[in-house]
Design a protein around this motif. Structure first.
Motif, short mmCIF file in Angstrom:
data_model
loop_
_atom_site.label_atom_id
_atom_site.label_comp_id
_atom_site.label_asym_id
_atom_site.label_seq_id
_atom_site.Cartn_x
_atom_site.Cartn_y
_atom_site.Cartn_z
N ASN A 32 0.80 -1.29 0.03
CA ASN A 32 -0.09 0.07 0.00
C ASN A 32 1.03 1.25 -0.01
O ASN A 32 1.04 2.17 0.96
CB ASN A 32 -0.96 0.06 1.23
N VAL A 33 1.60 1.27 -1.30
CA VAL A 33 2.40 2.51 -1.30
C VAL A 33 2.02 3.51 -2.35
O VAL A 33 1.57 2.85 -3.70
CB VAL A 33 3.87 1.92 -1.75
N ASN A 53 -6.54 0.30 -1.36
CA ASN A 53 -5.47 -0.66 -0.86
C ASN A 53 -4.63 -1.24 -1.92
O ASN A 53 -5.11 -2.37 -2.43
CB ASN A 53 -5.93 -1.68 0.06
N GLY A 54 -3.52 -0.44 -1.99
CA GLY A 54 -2.57 -1.24 -3.22
C GLY A 54 -1.70 -0.02 -3.56
O GLY A 54 -1.97 1.15 -3.15
N PRO A 55 -0.78 -0.32 -4.63
CA PRO A 55 0.04 0.66 -5.06
C PRO A 55 -0.60 1.63 -5.92
O PRO A 55 -1.43 1.20 -6.94
CB PRO A 55 1.13 -0.33 -5.93
N VAL A 56 -0.30 2.83 -6.03
CA VAL A 56 -0.88 3.98 -7.10
C VAL A 56 0.17 4.59 -7.20
O VAL A 56 1.20 5.53 -6.26
CB VAL A 56 -2.00 4.78 -6.03
N LEU A 98 -2.99 7.44 -11.99
CA LEU A 98 -3.84 8.39 -11.79
C LEU A 98 -3.31 9.75 -12.14
O LEU A 98 -2.12 10.12 -11.88
CB LEU A 98 -4.29 8.73 -10.50
N VAL A 99 -3.87 10.57 -13.14
CA VAL A 99 -3.23 11.82 -13.61
C VAL A 99 -4.44 12.70 -13.62
O VAL A 99 -4.99 12.98 -14.58
CB VAL A 99 -2.79 11.50 -15.21
N PRO A 100 -4.45 13.54 -12.56
CA PRO A 100 -5.13 14.64 -12.27
C PRO A 100 -4.97 15.81 -13.43
O PRO A 100 -3.46 16.14 -13.55
CB PRO A 100 -5.16 15.14 -10.87
N CYS A 101 -5.94 16.71 -13.67
CA CYS A 101 -5.54 17.83 -14.45
C CYS A 101 -5.52 19.15 -13.82
O CYS A 101 -5.16 20.20 -14.44
CB CYS A 101 -6.55 17.73 -15.57
N ASP A 102 -6.42 19.22 -12.77
CA ASP A 102 -6.49 20.65 -12.04
C ASP A 102 -6.55 20.31 -10.77
O ASP A 102 -6.55 19.35 -9.99
CB ASP A 102 -7.73 21.37 -12.61
N ILE A 103 -6.88 21.42 -9.75
CA ILE A 103 -6.85 21.50 -8.23
C ILE A 103 -8.15 20.75 -8.04
O ILE A 103 -8.09 19.72 -7.02
CB ILE A 103 -7.15 22.92 -7.59
N GLN A 104 -9.27 20.64 -8.53
CA GLN A 104 -10.58 19.92 -8.27
C GLN A 104 -10.34 18.19 -8.34
O GLN A 104 -10.37 17.45 -7.64
CB GLN A 104 -11.67 20.22 -9.06
N GLU A 105 -9.72 17.84 -9.45
CA GLU A 105 -9.42 16.47 -9.70
C GLU A 105 -8.17 16.13 -8.77
O GLU A 105 -8.31 15.07 -8.28
CB GLU A 105 -8.76 16.21 -11.09
N THR A 106 -7.15 17.02 -8.48
CA THR A 106 -6.39 16.63 -7.41
C THR A 106 -6.78 16.30 -6.13
O THR A 106 -6.33 15.06 -5.59
CB THR A 106 -5.24 17.35 -7.48
N ILE A 107 -7.61 17.03 -5.79
CA ILE A 107 -8.20 16.72 -4.38
C ILE A 107 -9.12 15.56 -4.34
O ILE A 107 -9.04 14.74 -3.44
CB ILE A 107 -9.18 18.04 -3.86
N ILE A 150 5.73 3.54 -18.32
CA ILE A 150 6.52 2.60 -17.39
C ILE A 150 5.71 2.14 -16.25
O ILE A 150 5.39 0.93 -15.75
CB ILE A 150 7.74 3.07 -16.65
N MET A 151 4.71 3.15 -15.60
CA MET A 151 4.22 2.73 -14.55
C MET A 151 2.86 1.80 -14.73
O MET A 151 2.48 0.73 -14.07
CB MET A 151 3.64 4.12 -13.69
#
Length: 307
Positions: A93-94, A149-152, A130-139, A120-121
């Motif tokens: 869970n990293v 639960n798992g690698p992200v 996960l690839v957010p585009c702005d502040i709202q997606e980031t939050i 690669i990932m």
């Protein structure tokens, strides 16, 4: 976006004592809040990303949630073996968080670009991308990532990225966000280059070329249903990404189209060419130099629609 991420992480850490932050001597100016409030859950491994990842895996294997955090490609390429053999193999869970995906650190050159990371990932078993585009997606995606639960792998923006979302929305791992509907074509994007995609679609609408606009914030797993719908309901698909042409978001979309029997749809990938991005300048300027500017997107969509 990095400030929004750190703020949201701190809120989560106040509620969940399992949250640890593990760094490689980076992030000052943003991470002091966590370090000061939770010194026993803050570990600075020094300039040693491989060690950082190994420590994070050990912390996670003890039942905790470990976040590694650094700029651009350093928490990924420099410690890829540890991510593959320690984190992914053990499904630990990293959460691997990079700040400044693509060419956000444009003035610092190739060593600070992150332009192969998605390819690669997403090739690593058990890894969510996960690839957010702005502040709202980031939050929203920070909350989703920490609940998973798992690698992200979390590709966060650097700073001062403009908002793309203007209305409330929900996120889920494996989902996407449609910002605009249209029939002429669908423009998919992932990450902060999405502002150019949005501005291009807005400009096209003024010319009576109405396009669907979709943020593919979850690259792995990817929203297959949204991609298939776009192939069946619109005149073509354009994918815009700030990443090497090979193996990125465009490749992921192409894989879905072929697997789902939609390979006959007009399709175009707009990405960084398969070269070292050696031009030095601002992120906005580099995008223009490598064909990811608003005008380039407008021209590409119009050419597709005419055909």
């Amino acid at each position: 976006m990095r400030k929004a991420f750190n703020h949201e992480l701190l809120k989560i850490a106040r509620k969940d004592p399992r949250v640890f932050m593990i760094l490689a001597d980076i992030g000052y100016g943003e991470i002091e809040g966590f370090a000061n409030e939770f010194p026993d859950r803050f570990i600075n491994c020094g300039v040693a990303e491989q060690n950082m990842t190994g420590v994070a895996c050990g912390v996670a294997m003890e039942g905790n949630i470990a976040i590694t955090y650094s700029i651009a490609n350093f928490p990924t390429l420099r410690c890829l073996e540890q991510i593959r053999n320690d984190v992914c193999y053990h499904n630990a869970n990293v959460k691997i968080v990079i700040i400044g995906g693509g060419c956000a650190y444009g003035e610092l050159g190739v060593s600070h670009h992150s332009t192969e990371d998605i390819a690669i990932m997403r090739a690593l078993p058990n890894m969510v991308v996960l690839v957010p585009c702005d502040i709202q997606e980031t939050i929203a995606l920070t909350d989703a990532m920490m609940a998973y639960n798992g690698p992200v792998y979390f590709r966060c923006g650097y700073k001062n990225e403009p908002d793309i979302h203007t209305e409330p929305f929900t996120v889920k791992i494996g989902g996407s966000s449609q910002l605009r509907d249209g029939k002429a074509a669908t423009v998919f994007f992932a990450g902060t280059v999405g502002i150019n995609a949005k501005n291009a679609v807005d400009q096209l609408a003024k010319e009576c070329v109405d396009c669907r606009l979709v943020s593919l914030y979850s690259v792995k797993p990817i929203d297959k249903e949204a991609i298939v719908r776009a192939a069946k309901e619109t005149g073509g698909i354009v994918v815009v990404e700030e990443h090497n042409l090979s193996g990125g978001v465009g490749s992921a979309v192409a894989e879905v189209l072929m697997d789902e029997g939609c390979g006959n749809v007009p399709f175009l990938r707009m990405a960084l060419p398969d070269v070292n991005v050696t031009k030095i300048g601002s992120q906005k300027w580099i995008r223009e130099q490598y064909g990811l500017g608003v005008n380039a997107i407008v021209s590409a969509v119009k050419t597709m629609v005419k055909k």
